[in-house]
Design a protein around this motif. Structure first.
Motif, short mmCIF file in Angstrom:
data_model
loop_
_atom_site.label_atom_id
_atom_site.label_comp_id
_atom_site.label_asym_id
_atom_site.label_seq_id
_atom_site.Cartn_x
_atom_site.Cartn_y
_atom_site.Cartn_z
N VAL B 215 0.83 -1.21 0.00
CA VAL B 215 0.00 0.00 0.00
C VAL B 215 0.86 1.26 0.00
O VAL B 215 0.36 2.36 0.26
N ARG B 216 2.14 1.10 -0.30
CA ARG B 216 2.98 2.27 -0.55
C ARG B 216 2.75 2.74 -2.00
O ARG B 216 2.23 1.98 -2.83
N GLU B 217 3.20 3.93 -2.31
CA GLU B 217 2.87 4.58 -3.58
C GLU B 217 3.22 3.74 -4.82
O GLU B 217 2.38 3.51 -5.69
N GLY B 218 4.46 3.25 -4.89
CA GLY B 218 4.91 2.55 -6.10
C GLY B 218 4.13 1.27 -6.35
O GLY B 218 3.52 1.10 -7.42
N PRO B 219 4.10 0.36 -5.38
CA PRO B 219 3.32 -0.86 -5.58
C PRO B 219 1.85 -0.59 -5.88
O PRO B 219 1.26 -1.24 -6.75
N LEU B 220 1.28 0.39 -5.20
CA LEU B 220 -0.14 0.70 -5.43
C LEU B 220 -0.41 1.09 -6.87
O LEU B 220 -1.41 0.67 -7.47
N ALA B 221 0.49 1.87 -7.43
CA ALA B 221 0.30 2.32 -8.81
C ALA B 221 0.33 1.12 -9.75
O ALA B 221 -0.49 1.00 -10.68
N LEU B 222 1.26 0.21 -9.50
CA LEU B 222 1.36 -0.97 -10.35
C LEU B 222 0.13 -1.88 -10.19
O LEU B 222 -0.40 -2.42 -11.16
N ILE B 223 -0.30 -2.00 -8.96
CA ILE B 223 -1.49 -2.83 -8.69
C ILE B 223 -2.71 -2.25 -9.40
O ILE B 223 -3.52 -2.97 -9.99
N ALA B 224 -2.84 -0.92 -9.36
CA ALA B 224 -3.98 -0.28 -10.03
C ALA B 224 -3.92 -0.54 -11.54
O ALA B 224 -4.95 -0.79 -12.18
N ALA B 225 -2.71 -0.50 -12.09
CA ALA B 225 -2.57 -0.74 -13.53
C ALA B 225 -2.92 -2.19 -13.86
O ALA B 225 -3.61 -2.46 -14.86
N ILE B 226 -2.48 -3.11 -13.03
CA ILE B 226 -2.81 -4.53 -13.22
C ILE B 226 -4.32 -4.72 -13.14
O ILE B 226 -4.93 -5.45 -13.94
N ALA B 227 -4.95 -4.07 -12.17
CA ALA B 227 -6.39 -4.20 -11.99
C ALA B 227 -7.12 -3.65 -13.21
O ALA B 227 -8.08 -4.25 -13.72
N GLU B 228 -6.65 -2.51 -13.69
CA GLU B 228 -7.32 -1.91 -14.85
C GLU B 228 -7.22 -2.83 -16.06
O GLU B 228 -8.21 -3.05 -16.77
#
Lengths: 526, 526
Positions: B215-228
């Motif tokens: 839930v830190r910035e970098g991993p969250l961004a990647l997770i959001a991209a994966i989810a999208e």
């Protein structure tokens, strides 16, 4: 859930405690204890006293039991809630206080999921419990609570019963509650007592080191008579759960806290008779000081085991030594006039003046809770001639007991005034006790010995040879920046308060505080 | 004792911690730690922060490490001192916070006498420690401290090193200190990650449950991209050590706390992918509610083990799923205008209005410490569009963490404002943290959600089916008699404070508090 023929584990637990005569529960509940709260709610004969922090709950249960001579229950929320109460449970265990902890836990089937609040409650509880059990079925919890009670009052000590949520809410068979009896103390070993008597008749100095049940009025009087007859000295342990003392009672000194002073006190004693006391040992070890306080050549003789009858043992000892029963009040304090108000210090306060004034103005039949640590050393000798009172101390060295202890004692004895002689540093560990004093309208006078430092640690730094120290150490030993505002702290918790900077002001405030209803706090600036 | 070629165990311990980069020690010392205090005193590069209660010490060390991403040391006094710190150590362990406890104990040779303060420290420490050791020789303590550090940062978690007094004061051989390295995380199991990717490509709803480092910035961004890319949903665990969030970052929802809401949230998901998260389980069990929150038919797939590299695992997953690296900011929050001051509620306060106002006026780059319990539920969604901030929560359900957490975070980040959103009941467990905030002049704004009750427990009573209850229960669930005076409590600890009863007043006070130096407390009367 409490229909005519319906009951649950929590209600069975509650009913069992009530059947054993437990009528007070100090509580700080959480979600897993809601059914127990519900059960308590349906039993108005159980007085529930809320603490806003668990150290208040356990310290108050200790103070209650020391004065009521019977246990209260506590209600604590899972491992962390118990953990917050452990410091004062440590004191209670050392005081051999009967006490029953009810610690809520997750439902048994939920434990395996390691929910966020799950922890190893048994590992936490064991060091500070004399008895530890886990409620295993709604139909068994009444019997298990009775067992916990029996252990608490018979040991006596701390019994901890873990109550999983599903055992609390699970449906239980209604039916009669079968109370248990206290396990009666054994007859003392007559041979051992006779051997102690023979030892005492030998030449050389005998010191009777007394503690536990032996510093109550009756045993103390007999011990004083035995000492007078045999030429022995007697002295109480350094820390005591409850000494019955004051005018008309036998004054007893306490073994000094500093290792050198204690060693000097016991020097030359060829034998120590331990009367409900433990072998004398330094509170801490120091480089180049002994751990044991008595002469290494001295012999130690225990009079009585913890599970034996102390009164019978003392009566036997007296008989073997030819002490007449009617002499049993021989050592009582003479009716010495207390210092007149006019003789009390009126100028700027220091620790000694504060102690003298509190001792001189102690109300009749007071209960003193002493957590004065370094600043209160002169209170005890100054109060030998105070009116009759009970004197309760911190017993396990776990600071933060004074204010909760006072609250619990006041709950147990609503017709008596409690006077807490309280170090400022120690008070801060359980400051929330002031709120419980206000909530319950308890007759407690708290005198804060306000020196804005851990004076005992400044002393200990010198004791271990560190004389010059700088900013890092000072910032760990002093809390004068900022100074605590004791009047605000008290008011914040709902307790009225005032500050005394002179002896005259302290005396005035004490007279008012000790004669009013409800709690009052005095900051004695020293 | 610190002559040119003389040193002792305490100094070796201190030097070893410094060599590992530990430069902050939260402390509440006692007699058995005087040599360690002396050693700290001779190392001014170690910042010593006093807490007046050990729960403050451990909670602050947790807050410090969450923000500094490196451990602080604590200094605690024997078993009872450790016990007082355990509740917040429980939270730290659940947050996987690196932390090194130094717990003083009696001298080794003194232990056998069971002096009053002796207790089973190991039994107390074990449940809340990931690593537990005991200093065994003055010459070994430097290496043992390095081991404790290594365990703390590599696990990461709570390492507890017990320091007997004679090991601290014993003469040690001088010599170089040999620091240890952090054990690097392993490469993730590529086969496992590939299997997760294949699962996600199957039909049916996937939920990515994320926690810990995810839930830190970098991993969250990647997770959001994966989810999208995959159509999966993602949601954070209910309680998180530190979420990096706010304007320009990916907004992430949290799994709801109430069991029914959490079950509803996960209903219909055929699979859960756990990304540094644990299987979803109810915080508590309730009669007739499930322990597990996901559909019993759903499959669970862990992406990464605790000792594996999360960044690599996420990069691999993205690669297998064909997520382009430049899409990694796809889910970032749009630059939504925050509510204008004129749109904020100005009338009488309630919990929701308080949350809205605190969120709207959050300063740039703030650190939010959220122990708002029942009253603060609307803060999190309201602050998705607040300026960038870190969001720290209670993680282990052990209440009393908020104020210490804020103090520790402020020590770690002296150039950022800390805002504590704090329930009144929970604040009382470690209220002494306010003094540490004042002593260290920490830039902390505390907003007390003052409803004078354990509202969560009133809710839980209803939750377990108890709707009508009487005086005994009410007296355990409410503390409105007397009401706590928050302004006095704050002032008593040296912190300025003011009360807000309207939205307009709260907004004015927040603007002032958040732009000044030093701590300030606002009582939001709700």
């Amino acid at each position: 859930m409490s229909g005519e023929n319906e009951t649950n584990g929590a209600e069975r637990l509650c009913d069992s405690l009530i059947a054993q005569g437990v009528d007070t529960c100090f509580a700080n509940p959480g979600t897993s204890e809601m059914h127990f709260v519900g059960a308590l709610d349906r039993r108005p004969e159980m007085r529930c006293v809320l603490g806003l922090f668990e150290g208040v709950v356990t310290g108050a249960a200790d103070g209650y039991a020391r004065m009521a001579d019977k246990p209260a229950a506590t209600l604590l929320h899972t491992g962390p809630g118990l953990a917050n109460g452990l410091a004062n449970l440590h004191n209670a265990k050392r005081a051999r206080t009967p006490l029953i902890n009810v610690v809520g836990d997750h439902a048994t089937y939920h434990l395996k999921y390691e929910a966020p609040l799950a922890s190893d409650i048994d590992s936490l509880a064991r060091p500070m419990s004399n008895w530890l059990g886990r409620a295993s079925h709604p139909d068994k919890v009444a019997a298990q609570a009775a067992e916990a009670w029996q252990a608490a009052v018979s040991t006596p000590g701390v019994a901890t019963l873990v109550l999983p949520a599903d055992i609390a809410w699970g449906r239980a068979e209604p039916g009669p509650i079968v109370p248990l009896e206290r396990i009666a103390p054994k007859r003392p070993d007559e041979g051992r007592v006779r051997a102690v008597a023979r030892e005492m008749e030998k030449p050389g100095r005998t010191v009777l080191l007394i503690g536990g049940r032996a510093v109550r009025e009756g045993p103390l009087a007999l011990i004083a008579a035995i000492a007078e007859k045999t030429g022995a000295d007697f002295v109480a342990e350094t820390f005591n759960a409850r000494i019955e003392r004051g005018a008309g009672r036998v004054p007893v000194a306490k073994l000094p806290y500093p290792v050198d002073d204690a060693v000097a006190h016991l020097a030359g004693a060829e034998r120590l008779v331990l009367i409900d006391a433990r072998p004398p040992v330094g509170f801490f070890a120091y480089p180049d000081k002994p751990s044991l306080l008595h002469d290494p050549a001295a012999s130690l003789h225990g009079l009585v085991e913890a599970d034996e009858d102390l009164g019978e043992a003392l009566a036997l000892l007296a008989e073997f030594l030819g002490v007449e029963a009617r002499r049993a009040d021989a050592g009582a304090a003479p009716a010495v006039a207390r210092p007149e108000a006019a003789d009390l210090p009126r100028g700027p306060l220091d620790a000694q003046a504060t102690c003298a004034i509190v001792a001189a103005l102690l109300p009749e039949n007071a209960i003193v809770c002493d957590e004065s640590v370094s600043a209160g050393g002169t209170f005890f000798p100054a109060s030998h001639v105070s009116p009759r009172h009970d004197y309760l101390q911190i017993t396990g060295g776990s600071i933060g007991i004074g204010l909760p202890l006072g609250a619990g004692a006041a709950v147990a004895c609503p017709d008596r005034r409690v006077v807490c002689l309280q170090a400022d540093g120690s008070a801060m560990y359980t400051i929330q006790a002031l709120w419980t004093q206000a909530r319950e309208r308890l007759d407690v006078t708290t005198v804060i010995l306000s020196n804005r430092r851990y004076a005992i640690l400044e002393h200990e730094m010198r004791n271990v040879g560190i004389r010059d120290y700088g900013e890092n150490a000072r910032r760990m030993l002093r809390f004068d920046d900022p100074a605590l505002d004791w009047l605000a702290l008290a008011r914040g918790h709902g307790v009225e308060a005032a500050r005394a900077e002179t002896g005259a002001a302290l005396a005035d405030l004490l007279r008012t505080a000790n004669s009013r209803k409800g709690p009052f706090l005095i900051e004695a600036v020293i």
